[in-house]
Write a protein that holds these residues in place. Structure first.
Motif, PDB file in Angstrom:
ATOM      1  N   ASN A 181       0.843  -1.202   0.000  1.00 45.96           N
ATOM      2  CA  ASN A 181       0.000   0.000   0.000  1.00 45.96           C
ATOM      3  C   ASN A 181       0.871   1.243   0.000  1.00 45.96           C
ATOM      4  O   ASN A 181       2.072   1.186   0.282  1.00 45.96           O
ATOM      5  CB  ASN A 181      -0.963  -0.001   1.189  1.00 45.96           C
ATOM      6  CG  ASN A 181      -0.220   0.044   2.512  1.00 45.96           C
ATOM      7  OD1 ASN A 181       1.015  -0.023   2.553  1.00 45.96           O
ATOM      8  ND2 ASN A 181      -0.957   0.154   3.598  1.00 45.96           N
ATOM      9  N   THR A 182       0.274   2.356  -0.323  1.00 42.23           N
ATOM     10  CA  THR A 182       0.985   3.631  -0.407  1.00 42.23           C
ATOM     11  C   THR A 182       0.384   4.601   0.593  1.00 42.23           C
ATOM     12  O   THR A 182      -0.827   4.860   0.567  1.00 42.23           O
ATOM     13  CB  THR A 182       0.911   4.211  -1.825  1.00 42.23           C
ATOM     14  OG1 THR A 182       1.442   3.268  -2.757  1.00 42.23           O
ATOM     15  CG2 THR A 182       1.705   5.505  -1.917  1.00 42.23           C
ATOM     16  N   VAL A 183       1.222   5.121   1.495  1.00 42.10           N
ATOM     17  CA  VAL A 183       0.800   6.084   2.508  1.00 42.10           C
ATOM     18  C   VAL A 183       1.800   7.234   2.505  1.00 42.10           C
ATOM     19  O   VAL A 183       3.014   7.001   2.637  1.00 42.10           O
ATOM     20  CB  VAL A 183       0.733   5.431   3.913  1.00 42.10           C
ATOM     21  CG1 VAL A 183       0.316   6.460   4.954  1.00 42.10           C
ATOM     22  CG2 VAL A 183      -0.219   4.248   3.912  1.00 42.10           C
ATOM     23  N   ASP A 184       1.301   8.447   2.350  1.00 42.31           N
ATOM     24  CA  ASP A 184       2.158   9.640   2.331  1.00 42.31           C
ATOM     25  C   ASP A 184       3.264   9.517   1.284  1.00 42.31           C
ATOM     26  O   ASP A 184       4.442   9.785   1.556  1.00 42.31           O
ATOM     27  CB  ASP A 184       2.770   9.885   3.716  1.00 42.31           C
ATOM     28  CG  ASP A 184       1.717  10.166   4.772  1.00 42.31           C
ATOM     29  OD1 ASP A 184       0.647  10.690   4.400  1.00 42.31           O
ATOM     30  OD2 ASP A 184       1.968   9.860   5.946  1.00 42.31           O
ATOM     31  N   ASN A 185       2.874   9.081   0.094  1.00 43.92           N
ATOM     32  CA  ASN A 185       3.804   8.925  -1.037  1.00 43.92           C
ATOM     33  C   ASN A 185       4.920   7.917  -0.767  1.00 43.92           C
ATOM     34  O   ASN A 185       5.969   7.960  -1.404  1.00 43.92           O
ATOM     35  CB  ASN A 185       4.429  10.284  -1.405  1.00 43.92           C
ATOM     36  CG  ASN A 185       3.395  11.251  -1.923  1.00 43.92           C
ATOM     37  OD1 ASN A 185       2.460  10.865  -2.625  1.00 43.92           O
ATOM     38  ND2 ASN A 185       3.548  12.524  -1.573  1.00 43.92           N
ATOM     39  N   LYS A 186       4.684   7.006   0.196  1.00 43.80           N
ATOM     40  CA  LYS A 186       5.646   5.939   0.488  1.00 43.80           C
ATOM     41  C   LYS A 186       4.977   4.589   0.270  1.00 43.80           C
ATOM     42  O   LYS A 186       3.860   4.366   0.744  1.00 43.80           O
ATOM     43  CB  LYS A 186       6.163   6.041   1.923  1.00 43.80           C
ATOM     44  CG  LYS A 186       7.077   7.211   2.191  1.00 43.80           C
ATOM     45  CD  LYS A 186       7.707   7.118   3.563  1.00 43.80           C
ATOM     46  CE  LYS A 186       6.661   7.057   4.657  1.00 43.80           C
ATOM     47  NZ  LYS A 186       7.277   7.044   6.006  1.00 43.80           N
ATOM     48  N   THR A 187       5.657   3.721  -0.433  1.00 44.05           N
ATOM     49  CA  THR A 187       5.139   2.370  -0.667  1.00 44.05           C
ATOM     50  C   THR A 187       5.624   1.448   0.430  1.00 44.05           C
ATOM     51  O   THR A 187       6.829   1.350   0.694  1.00 44.05           O
ATOM     52  CB  THR A 187       5.603   1.844  -2.035  1.00 44.05           C
ATOM     53  OG1 THR A 187       5.168   2.733  -3.058  1.00 44.05           O
ATOM     54  CG2 THR A 187       5.028   0.460  -2.300  1.00 44.05           C
ATOM     55  N   ASN A 188       4.683   0.779   1.105  1.00 46.95           N
ATOM     56  CA  ASN A 188       5.005  -0.114   2.224  1.00 46.95           C
ATOM     57  C   ASN A 188       5.023  -1.565   1.772  1.00 46.95           C
ATOM     58  O   ASN A 188       4.102  -2.018   1.084  1.00 46.95           O
ATOM     59  CB  ASN A 188       3.991   0.050   3.351  1.00 46.95           C
ATOM     60  CG  ASN A 188       3.912   1.473   3.866  1.00 46.95           C
ATOM     61  OD1 ASN A 188       2.838   2.011   4.055  1.00 46.95           O
ATOM     62  ND2 ASN A 188       5.045   2.098   4.084  1.00 46.95           N
ATOM     63  N   CYS A 189       6.061  -2.285   2.175  1.00 49.76           N
ATOM     64  CA  CYS A 189       6.150  -3.739   1.972  1.00 49.76           C
ATOM     65  C   CYS A 189       5.680  -4.406   3.261  1.00 49.76           C
ATOM     66  O   CYS A 189       6.458  -4.585   4.199  1.00 49.76           O
ATOM     67  CB  CYS A 189       7.590  -4.143   1.627  1.00 49.76           C
ATOM     68  SG  CYS A 189       7.826  -5.915   1.389  1.00 49.76           S
ATOM     69  N   LEU A 190       4.400  -4.740   3.324  1.00 46.77           N
ATOM     70  CA  LEU A 190       3.774  -5.191   4.566  1.00 46.77           C
ATOM     71  C   LEU A 190       4.217  -6.598   4.944  1.00 46.77           C
ATOM     72  O   LEU A 190       4.400  -7.459   4.084  1.00 46.77           O
ATOM     73  CB  LEU A 190       2.254  -5.144   4.423  1.00 46.77           C
ATOM     74  CG  LEU A 190       1.643  -3.777   4.092  1.00 46.77           C
ATOM     75  CD1 LEU A 190       0.149  -3.920   3.876  1.00 46.77           C
ATOM     76  CD2 LEU A 190       1.945  -2.769   5.187  1.00 46.77           C
ATOM     77  N   ASP A 191       4.351  -6.829   6.257  1.00 47.71           N
ATOM     78  CA  ASP A 191       4.599  -8.185   6.747  1.00 47.71           C
ATOM     79  C   ASP A 191       3.281  -8.938   6.814  1.00 47.71           C
ATOM     80  O   ASP A 191       2.214  -8.378   6.530  1.00 47.71           O
ATOM     81  CB  ASP A 191       5.268  -8.131   8.123  1.00 47.71           C
ATOM     82  CG  ASP A 191       4.386  -7.449   9.150  1.00 47.71           C
ATOM     83  OD1 ASP A 191       3.619  -8.143   9.824  1.00 47.71           O
ATOM     84  OD2 ASP A 191       4.448  -6.201   9.258  1.00 47.71           O
ATOM     85  N   LEU A 192       3.350 -10.211   7.198  1.00 43.22           N
ATOM     86  CA  LEU A 192       2.158 -11.073   7.151  1.00 43.22           C
ATOM     87  C   LEU A 192       1.031 -10.531   8.022  1.00 43.22           C
ATOM     88  O   LEU A 192      -0.120 -10.421   7.577  1.00 43.22           O
ATOM     89  CB  LEU A 192       2.528 -12.490   7.601  1.00 43.22           C
ATOM     90  CG  LEU A 192       1.370 -13.493   7.671  1.00 43.22           C
ATOM     91  CD1 LEU A 192       0.766 -13.710   6.301  1.00 43.22           C
ATOM     92  CD2 LEU A 192       1.832 -14.808   8.264  1.00 43.22           C
TER      93      LEU A 192
END
Length: 355
Positions: A181-192
């Motif tokens: 997902n993208t929050v505040d123009n940052k793409t997050n690589c989410l954990d499980l």
């Protein structure tokens, strides 16, 4: 406008202001402790594990490939364990950089999912390989007549193939469950546990039961029988008993200290995201998330605990290590010096007494 209406509006406005102020005060008190832990704790732990893990497992793999002959079933299991740990080492620099960059992932969805896959593959692959060590040790101690058969290489190859297949089958659904997902123009690589809770909740329990609890029961049963036999079995030498007990303690430590907190806190993390939590209990969610973050590097600390297993596996690893790195001449000289010192000391005492 009437005076009465004005007074009511003024009172409602004051209530609204008070409500907003109290909400702001509460939000100020509810600090994002999980983000602080994630940004500073994870890079430090992953960096330390990377340095120790690469050094130790590369050395162990070199010793096995160059010096240990002949290979037995336990040797093959240890080599596969080292390879699994080294695969995870490849991913640690990416994870470290990601958390140092404040959860900003710039390497694409495929690599994100692959790194999360390798994390879980290392975790559940290590559990399976440690379970194989427990089963093979059980056969060697409790059923000594089958000891020579279980030491044959083909049984180690079969066990490792099964472990790889089962581990891949357990963690392969990760590729379909993980999202970015993208929050505040940052793409997050989410954990499980940070993905869609409705999707990962049942899958998390499948991993916990089949990937952790079932192997834990198998390991406990194997070592319970080993302890009973070691207490009563006269066929075991003292060195073998001591090595078997150390092996029991080390593997159970991995299962209890490393793996148990991670599985408990992962379930709590998903549960707190699945159920409704009042806004005045936001610290509960942040606290559970912070504890879950702390448990993740602890889960892979088994990489460091695995290193003493090489010397306890019974395939002459310690002797091969000393020969490869020229430690034997140093130990021989040290033993000679100690021997000479021990011999000379009594003679000096005798001369002193005679004078």
């Amino acid at each position: 406008m009437s005076q009465e209406h004005f007074n009511l509006t003024e009172k409602d406005g004051k209530r609204s202001i008070m409500s907003n102020n109290s909400r702001n005060d509460f939000s100020d008190n509810c600090t994002d402790v999980d983000n602080i832990v994630k940004r500073y704790y994870l890079p430090a732990m992953y960096g330390a594990i990377f340095i120790v893990g690469v050094t130790g497992n590369t050395t162990a793999l070199l010793v096995y490939l160059v010096k240990v002959r002949p290979w037995k079933s336990c040797t093959i299991i240890m080599v596969n364990l080292a390879i699994t740990d080294l695969l995870f080492m490849i991913c640690l620099p990416f994870l470290t950089y990601y958390y140092v960059s404040n959860d900003s992932w710039m390497l694409g969805s495929l690599l994100c999912r692959f790194i999360r896959f390798i994390f879980h593959f290392n975790l559940y692959g290590s559990i399976l390989f440690l379970s194989c060590v427990a089963i093979f040790r059980y056969v060697a101690v409790v059923h000594p007549l089958h000891m020579h058969k279980i030491k044959q290489k083909r049984w180690g190859i079969v066990a490792c193939l099964l472990a790889w297949i089962v581990a891949i089958a357990q963690v392969s659904p990760i590729f379909n469950l993980f999202e970015m997902n993208t929050v505040d123009n940052k793409t997050n690589c989410l954990d499980l546990a940070s993905n869609d809770p409705e999707k990962v909740w049942p899958y998390s329990w499948v991993l916990t039961v089949l990937g952790y609890l079932v192997p834990l029961v198998v390991v406990c049963l194997c070592y319970w029988r080993i302890i009973v036999v070691l207490k009563t079995g006269p066929h075991m030498g003292s060195k073998k008993r001591l090595r078997a007990r150390r092996l029991i303690v080390l593997i159970l430590t991995c299962f209890i200290v490393c793996f148990l907190p991670y599985h408990v806190l992962r379930a709590l993390r998903i549960y707190t995201r699945l159920v409704y939590i009042p806004s005045n209990s936001c610290m509960l969610r942040h606290g559970v998330h912070a504890a879950y973050i702390i448990s993740r590097p602890i889960a892979v600390l088994n990489i460091i605990f695995n290193m003493p297993l090489y010397t306890l596996s019974g395939d002459c690893f310690k002797k091969a290590f000393m020969e490869l790195f020229r430690c034997k001449p140093i130990l021989t000289r040290t033993e000679k010096i100690v021997r000479v010192a021990v011999i000379r000391e009594p003679s000096t005492n005798i001369q002193d007494q005679s004078s």
